[in-house]
Write an enzyme that holds these catalytic residues in place. Structure first.
Site, PDB file in Angstrom:
ATOM      1  N   HIS A 132       0.822  -1.209   0.000  1.00  0.00           N
ATOM      2  CA  HIS A 132       0.000   0.000   0.000  1.00  0.00           C
ATOM      3  C   HIS A 132       0.862   1.269   0.000  1.00  0.00           C
ATOM      4  O   HIS A 132       0.506   2.264  -0.615  1.00  0.00           O
ATOM      5  CB  HIS A 132      -0.944  -0.014   1.199  1.00  0.00           C
ATOM      6  CG  HIS A 132      -2.086  -0.949   0.990  1.00  0.00           C
ATOM      7  ND1 HIS A 132      -2.790  -1.520   2.012  1.00  0.00           N
ATOM      8  CD2 HIS A 132      -2.644  -1.417  -0.156  1.00  0.00           C
ATOM      9  CE1 HIS A 132      -3.741  -2.292   1.516  1.00  0.00           C
ATOM     10  NE2 HIS A 132      -3.663  -2.256   0.211  1.00  0.00           N
ATOM     11  N   ARG A 189     -20.953  23.715  -5.623  1.00  0.00           N
ATOM     12  CA  ARG A 189     -22.025  22.755  -5.385  1.00  0.00           C
ATOM     13  C   ARG A 189     -22.580  23.028  -3.998  1.00  0.00           C
ATOM     14  O   ARG A 189     -21.811  23.165  -3.039  1.00  0.00           O
ATOM     15  CB  ARG A 189     -21.505  21.322  -5.473  1.00  0.00           C
ATOM     16  CG  ARG A 189     -22.640  20.314  -5.360  1.00  0.00           C
ATOM     17  CD  ARG A 189     -22.169  18.909  -5.556  1.00  0.00           C
ATOM     18  NE  ARG A 189     -21.318  18.483  -4.449  1.00  0.00           N
ATOM     19  CZ  ARG A 189     -20.687  17.322  -4.431  1.00  0.00           C
ATOM     20  NH1 ARG A 189     -20.779  16.497  -5.449  1.00  0.00           N
ATOM     21  NH2 ARG A 189     -19.943  16.980  -3.398  1.00  0.00           N
ATOM     22  N   GLU A 233     -26.245  11.932 -10.732  1.00  0.00           N
ATOM     23  CA  GLU A 233     -25.501  10.883 -10.020  1.00  0.00           C
ATOM     24  C   GLU A 233     -26.432   9.793  -9.505  1.00  0.00           C
ATOM     25  O   GLU A 233     -26.004   8.865  -8.843  1.00  0.00           O
ATOM     26  CB  GLU A 233     -24.650  11.482  -8.893  1.00  0.00           C
ATOM     27  CG  GLU A 233     -25.366  12.459  -8.003  1.00  0.00           C
ATOM     28  CD  GLU A 233     -24.436  13.204  -7.052  1.00  0.00           C
ATOM     29  OE1 GLU A 233     -23.283  12.794  -6.857  1.00  0.00           O
ATOM     30  OE2 GLU A 233     -24.887  14.214  -6.482  1.00  0.00           O
ATOM     31  N   ASN A 274     -18.968   9.029  -9.325  1.00  0.00           N
ATOM     32  CA  ASN A 274     -18.678   8.310  -8.071  1.00  0.00           C
ATOM     33  C   ASN A 274     -19.969   7.756  -7.470  1.00  0.00           C
ATOM     34  O   ASN A 274     -20.080   6.571  -7.171  1.00  0.00           O
ATOM     35  CB  ASN A 274     -18.017   9.232  -7.042  1.00  0.00           C
ATOM     36  CG  ASN A 274     -16.789   9.911  -7.590  1.00  0.00           C
ATOM     37  OD1 ASN A 274     -16.215   9.448  -8.561  1.00  0.00           O
ATOM     38  ND2 ASN A 274     -16.380  11.016  -6.995  1.00  0.00           N
ATOM     39  N   ASP A 275     -20.946   8.640  -7.290  1.00  0.00           N
ATOM     40  CA  ASP A 275     -22.210   8.164  -6.743  1.00  0.00           C
ATOM     41  C   ASP A 275     -22.973   7.343  -7.778  1.00  0.00           C
ATOM     42  O   ASP A 275     -23.631   6.366  -7.430  1.00  0.00           O
ATOM     43  CB  ASP A 275     -23.066   9.339  -6.253  1.00  0.00           C
ATOM     44  CG  ASP A 275     -22.698   9.720  -4.828  1.00  0.00           C
ATOM     45  OD1 ASP A 275     -22.578   8.814  -3.993  1.00  0.00           O
ATOM     46  OD2 ASP A 275     -22.491  10.914  -4.565  1.00  0.00           O
ATOM     47  N   CYS A 291     -17.681  15.029 -13.659  1.00  0.00           N
ATOM     48  CA  CYS A 291     -16.865  15.527 -12.543  1.00  0.00           C
ATOM     49  C   CYS A 291     -16.512  14.444 -11.528  1.00  0.00           C
ATOM     50  O   CYS A 291     -15.897  14.723 -10.523  1.00  0.00           O
ATOM     51  CB  CYS A 291     -17.553  16.693 -11.845  1.00  0.00           C
ATOM     52  SG  CYS A 291     -19.034  16.198 -10.970  1.00  0.00           S
TER      53      CYS A 291
HETATM   54  C1  PEP Z   1     -19.740  12.122  -7.613  1.00  0.00           C
HETATM   55  O1  PEP Z   1     -20.585  11.549  -6.920  1.00  0.00           O
HETATM   56  O2  PEP Z   1     -19.261  11.641  -8.648  1.00  0.00           O
HETATM   57  C2  PEP Z   1     -19.231  13.443  -7.216  1.00  0.00           C
HETATM   58  C3  PEP Z   1     -18.432  14.125  -7.993  1.00  0.00           C
HETATM   59  O3  PEP Z   1     -19.577  13.911  -5.993  1.00  0.00           O
HETATM   60  P1  PEP Z   1     -18.969  13.384  -4.614  1.00  0.00           P
HETATM   61  O4  PEP Z   1     -17.778  12.530  -4.928  1.00  0.00           O
HETATM   62  O5  PEP Z   1     -18.623  14.599  -3.830  1.00  0.00           O
HETATM   63  O6  PEP Z   1     -20.109  12.625  -4.028  1.00  0.00           O
HETATM   64 MG    MG Z   2     -21.752  12.603  -5.424  1.00  0.00          MG
END
Ligand code: PEP
Ligand code: MG
Length: 609
Positions: A216, A358, A457, A480-481, A528
């Protein structure tokens, strides 16, 4: 295995011996010149005490406090690494957090205190040793380095119990580099949390005796761009003052280098640095593909510590400013005035560029210590993001007023997180319009054309991106979400981390639908999430029609390099091919193959897949 090779006939520099080349295992690429600092903290001196039965409960409380503190420290490190490098590397620390939460591990320590009547330090040391023996050889893909993680956790607990919660390796680097010199840390073993907490302005490179390429600490060194060589017999290295040269790509440590070595190393490290920073490309905000198609690049930030104002030059601006970090770093809610000042300061850092703020995205995995959210069976599916803002309008009104006031001082866009339905978006819009008319009545200056956008998301919102795109001024695809919800995998749960695969074939189709939907609605969509900073994914996103990316500053140089080296046609062909593949593993391997075929010089800079 390392080999020391004194070079015949090389001149001896004043006060030192001849040129010596020591070879080890290359684990993190890059070239660095610096002054060596020897540091050894593998074993922490611990007191060995015999307890009486009456002492046991007090000792258990000491242990519980130390575990709590260690968890807090780990959460901080995890958050920093997530911001600077990305979720993938930050996961190392959630794995460590899980260890601290493991009832069996806790029990192993507590039982030692209770039955052997030893102090917490001895109990931690012995439990870690016993568990290390059991874990040896059990590493798997999601948790490659369990023994080092366990030792890391043990060491953190021992430091806290000893009243020295600081990190000795980080302090050694800080002290040695206090005069501005670059430091090469030479140590028997570097654990992940040490690597993560080093001052990167001072640390030039790392040389260790143990820890393989999959450790790691090595993964983090690569992620942070710190050259590292391991498998070096550090105890036999002469403690000569340097400078030394570290070649992390070849696994070489050069002691007493000759002037021509230094010249060459400085030149090569500059080249490496340039490759990372793409200084030249800063002059133009629009990065173009090889065939001239413009791709808009923006940055993701939470505060401006990691952003140099000159980095903004030529960029459109910040594509994602996660304002919740302002809220999370405090003990009470920031007032409208405090928020206003903070946002104005952020705007002053970017000059003419714009910032997409945001609105607060707490709830789920981002708690606010001073705002107790109700306990929910599924918090990530519950009261978070815009849902929370709409149901608790006081907080939303305060933030929107502060943002609108700030818009009189720079280019502001407002982005709403976790939008599921167009109704939510409309409601938020109406509230914003009410605040605007109230400000007009009271003569408070603000920009009347502040765009209001929606995060995409939630999978259903991605499938309906066309509808949302017709309502919102712009869209931001949060991969990500989106991955978390589409794959039904908690993005913070290390136990299911190997299933968190944004390059799943289903995700690719979902992203394509969102990009196509936004295009049909004639709405600007930028990506993003982490995928926007990952070169393999960027190739795919471009091929799917993505033309705007917002990423953490760390990823910018590699992504720029990739984009400028490929044509849109090539990216499209790759995307078509990827849409036909069924397995994530194949998709990842194919994408990496294409990236390296198209831009071979990235091979030394990309983390292994
Ligand atoms: C996402 O969900 O991709 C995002 C950019 O927001 P966060 O990572 O802050 O939830
Ligand atoms: Mg998010």
């Amino acid at each position: 295995m390392s080999a020391s090779v004194p070079e015949p006939g090389s001149a001896s520099p004043p006060g030192g011996g001849g040129r010596i080349v020591v070879t080890g295992l290359p684990v993190a690429p890059g070239l660095a010149v610096g002054t060596p600092v020897f540091h050894d903290e593998t074993d922490i001196d611990i007191p060995v005490l015999a307890l009486s039965a009456d002492d046991v409960s007090g000792e258990q409380r000491r242990l519980a406090t130390a575990i709590r503190m260690a968890k807090k420290q780990l959460a901080d490190v995890e958050q920093n690494i997530e911001r600077e490098v990305g979720r993938r590397d930050a996961r190392i620390f959630s794995v460590q957090g899980l260890l601290l939460d493991d009832p069996a591990f806790r029990k192993a320590i507590r039982e030692r205190i209770a039955t052997r009547l030893v102090n917490a330090e001895v109990a931690v040391r012995d439990a870690v040793a016993a568990w290390s023996d059991r874990l040896k050889g059990m590493g798997n893909e999601a948790d490659r380095d369990p023994v080092a993680d366990l030792r890391d956790v043990g060491r953190q607990l021992l430091r806290i119990l000893a009243g020295r919660p600081g990190r000795a390796a980080a302090s050694a680097v800080e002290k040695a580099g206090a005069d501005g010199s670059k430091v090469i840390l030479v140590t028997r073993e570097l654990l992940p949390s040490d690597t993560a907490t080093m001052d990167r302005r001072r640390l030039a490179a790392i040389v260790t005796a143990s820890g393989g390429a999959a450790s790691h600490a090595a993964i983090l060194a690569r992620g942070l761009g710190i050259p590292a060589v391991t498998d070096v017999d550090v105890s036999s290295l002469p403690a000569c003052g340097g400078p030394w040269i570290i070649d992390g790509g070849q696994g070489r440590v050069i002691l007493n280098p000759q002037p021509e070595d230094l010249d060459q190393a400085v030149r090569q490290s500059q080249h490496y640095h340039d490759l990372r920073e793409e200084l030249a490309a800063r002059a133009s905000g629009l990065v173009r593909t090889k065939d001239g198609v413009a791709v808009e690049i923006m940055l993701n930030v939470e505060n401006f510590d990691s952003v140099h104002p000159e980095m903004m030059s030529g960029l459109r601006g910040v594509g994602l400013f996660r304002t919740e970090f302002l809220f999370m770093e405090r003990r009470t809610f920031p007032s409208e005035q405090e928020q206003y000042e903070y946002y104005v300061e952020a705007l002053s850092q970017v000059g003419d560029a714009e910032i997409t703020f945001r609105t607060i995205d707490v709830g789920g995995d981002k708690p606010l210590s001073y705002f107790s959210l109700p306990t929910e069976p599924n918090p990530v599916l519950g009261w978070r993001g815009l849902r929370l803002s709409l149901q608790w309008p006081d907080m939303f009104y305060t933030q929107i007023r502060a943002l609108l006031r700030a818009s009189a001082h720079g280019r502001v866009r407002i982005l709403l997180p976790m939008v599921t339905m167009v109704e939510e978006f409309r409601r938020a819009r109406t509230m914003i319009a009410q605040i605007q008319s109230d400000m007009q009545v009271h003569g408070v200056p603000f920009d009347e054309d502040v765009p209001v956008g929606a995060m995409v998301e939630v999978p259903a919102a991605a499938l309906a991106a066309r509808d949302l795109g017709e309502e919102a001024d712009f869209l931001s695809l949060g991969t990500n979400d989106l991955s978390q919800y589409a794959l039904a995998v908690d993005r913070n749960n290390a136990r299911v981390a190997s299933l968190y695969q944004p390059l799943h074939p289903g995700m690719i189709r979902l992203i394509k639908t969102a990009i196509d939907g936004a295009a049909l609605a004639n709405s600007q969509l930028s990506v993003c999430g982490e995928m926007a900073g990952d070169p393999d994914s960027v190739l795919l996103l471009l091929g799917l029609g993505g033309r705007s990316l917002s990423m953490s500053p760390y990823h910018l140089p590699l992504v720029r390099r990739l984009i400028s080296a490929i044509t849109l046609e090539e990216a499209r062909e790759v995307a078509v091919q990827m849409l036909e593949l069924r397995s994530t593993t194949e998709i990842r391997a194919e994408l990496r193959g294409h990236v390296l075929r198209l831009v071979p010089e990235l091979s030394s800079l990309l983390a292994p897949i």
